[in-house]
Design a protein around this motif. Structure first.
Motif, short mmCIF file in Angstrom:
data_model
loop_
_atom_site.label_atom_id
_atom_site.label_comp_id
_atom_site.label_asym_id
_atom_site.label_seq_id
_atom_site.Cartn_x
_atom_site.Cartn_y
_atom_site.Cartn_z
N ARG A 54 0.92 -1.34 0.00
CA ARG A 54 0.02 0.23 -0.12
C ARG A 54 0.78 1.26 0.10
O ARG A 54 2.12 1.14 0.08
N ARG A 55 0.19 2.35 -0.21
CA ARG A 55 1.17 3.55 -0.30
C ARG A 55 1.30 3.90 1.25
O ARG A 55 0.60 3.40 2.17
N PRO A 56 2.32 4.77 1.54
CA PRO A 56 2.62 5.24 2.70
C PRO A 56 1.55 5.92 3.41
O PRO A 56 0.73 6.50 2.89
N ASP A 57 1.27 5.77 4.67
CA ASP A 57 0.07 6.58 5.58
C ASP A 57 0.43 7.71 5.85
O ASP A 57 0.72 8.31 6.83
N GLU A 58 0.04 8.79 4.85
CA GLU A 58 0.33 10.17 5.02
C GLU A 58 -0.47 10.69 6.17
O GLU A 58 -0.32 11.52 7.01
N ARG A 59 -1.94 10.07 6.37
CA ARG A 59 -2.69 10.66 7.38
C ARG A 59 -2.15 10.56 8.81
O ARG A 59 -2.17 11.17 9.66
N PHE A 60 -1.40 9.06 9.01
CA PHE A 60 -0.79 8.75 10.21
C PHE A 60 0.29 9.81 10.50
O PHE A 60 0.60 10.17 11.48
N LEU A 61 1.19 9.91 9.49
CA LEU A 61 2.41 10.93 9.50
C LEU A 61 1.79 12.18 9.91
O LEU A 61 2.71 12.98 10.91
N ARG A 62 1.00 12.84 9.39
CA ARG A 62 0.58 14.03 9.59
C ARG A 62 -0.06 14.18 11.02
O ARG A 62 0.21 15.35 11.66
N ALA A 63 -0.72 13.12 11.37
CA ALA A 63 -1.41 13.15 12.79
C ALA A 63 -0.23 13.11 13.75
O ALA A 63 -0.41 13.96 14.94
N VAL A 64 0.90 12.65 13.69
CA VAL A 64 1.85 12.55 14.77
C VAL A 64 2.59 13.86 14.59
O VAL A 64 3.12 14.66 15.58
N GLU A 65 2.78 14.34 13.27
CA GLU A 65 3.69 15.89 13.12
C GLU A 65 2.92 16.80 13.59
O GLU A 65 3.53 17.92 13.98
N GLU A 66 1.57 16.88 13.35
CA GLU A 66 0.95 18.10 13.90
C GLU A 66 0.50 18.36 15.49
O GLU A 66 0.45 19.37 15.93
N LYS A 67 1.07 17.28 16.04
CA LYS A 67 1.12 17.25 17.55
C LYS A 67 2.26 18.32 17.90
O LYS A 67 2.18 19.02 18.99
N ILE A 68 3.03 18.58 17.14
CA ILE A 68 4.42 19.54 17.48
C ILE A 68 4.29 20.55 16.48
O ILE A 68 5.50 21.31 16.00
N HIS A 69 3.13 20.67 15.69
CA HIS A 69 3.13 21.79 14.98
C HIS A 69 3.82 22.11 13.87
O HIS A 69 4.21 23.04 13.38
N ILE A 70 4.10 21.09 13.17
CA ILE A 70 4.65 20.70 11.99
C ILE A 70 3.87 21.02 10.83
O ILE A 70 3.00 20.38 10.65
N SER A 71 4.19 22.51 9.92
CA SER A 71 3.30 22.73 9.12
C SER A 71 3.44 21.76 7.68
O SER A 71 4.52 20.91 7.64
N ASP A 72 2.19 21.78 7.13
CA ASP A 72 2.47 21.05 5.61
C ASP A 72 3.48 21.17 4.93
O ASP A 72 4.20 20.54 4.36
#
Length: 228
Positions: free
Chosen positions: A113-131
């Motif tokens: 499958r494709r890498p789970d972008e939703r999971f990656l962003r859910a983790v990164e957004e916890k420390i305010h990493i922008s898109d």
């Protein structure tokens, strides 16, 4: 000088000690004692009472919503340290696949499958990493992981402070149900009781709480989570 007198504060705390059935007073006990003292004092004009009580409310929010929540957060996180390490491994696998533009093979079905972008962003957004900043953040994580590998070191939770913080917060959100059980489960099962006891014990042993204040902290954070 303005405000309540030292004697007023001492009297309020004395009343709290007398009325308490516990062996200690928590921060909440003290704040409530001061609030009750202010509200019941006929010598204080209503406008000033409201102003002083508002100060206490702000103090409670700052202390509990910030410091106590963080203590419970950390104590709970350690109880799920193995899950956190697995979560870190999953993040690294997904990031590497994303940067290499390749598929990820499922551990159970072996389907790609494709890498789970939703999971990656859910983790990164916890420390305010922008898109717009996610790519450089991911590259930095992979560089550090590769550097640790070349040195024969293990890339663990303490190897990258911002990612460690993100994983902690993500896991905290995923496991908030355990905190809800602290106050909702009248007869918790052995597993829940064990997890709750581990959090309380760590608050006592590592963060300076006693049994009374540790349980109060857990109950407060449980209520706070229910309101979010």
């Amino acid at each position: 000088m303005s405000g309540v007198s030292p004697r007023f504060v001492i009297n309020a705390l004395s009343n709290a000690i007398i009325q308490s059935a516990q062996n200690s007073l928590s921060t909440m006990d003290l704040l409530l004692a001061l609030k009750d003292g202010i509200e019941s004092d006929a010598r204080i004009e209503p406008k000033r009472k409201r102003r002083w009580v508002d100060f206490l409310v702000l103090t409670r929010k700052d202390f509990y919503n910030r410091w106590v929540k963080e203590d419970v957060h950390k104590a709970l996180f350690v109880s799920f340290e193995q899950e956190a390490q697995e979560l870190l491994g999953k993040y690294l696998d997904e990031v590497e696949a994303m940067l290499d533009n390749r598929q990820v093979k499922g551990p159970i079905t072996s389907e790609e499958r494709r890498p789970d972008e939703r999971f990656l962003r859910a983790v990164e957004e916890k420390i305010h990493i922008s898109d717009s900043g996610k790519q450089s953040f991911r590259q930095e994580v992979v560089r550090k992981a590769m550097g640790a590998f070349k040195r024969g070191e293990r890339f663990g939770l303490g190897s990258h402070a911002p990612l460690n913080d993100a994983v902690q917060q993500y896991l905290f959100e995923q496991r908030r149900d355990v905190l809800r059980l602290v106050s909702s489960a009248k007869r918790p099962d052995d597993e829940v009781r064990s997890k709750v006891s581990a959090v309380e014990r760590r608050l006592v042993e590592e963060y300076g709480y006693d049994a009374h204040s540790a349980r109060e902290a857990l109950n407060y954070v449980t209520t706070l989570l229910a309101q979010e």
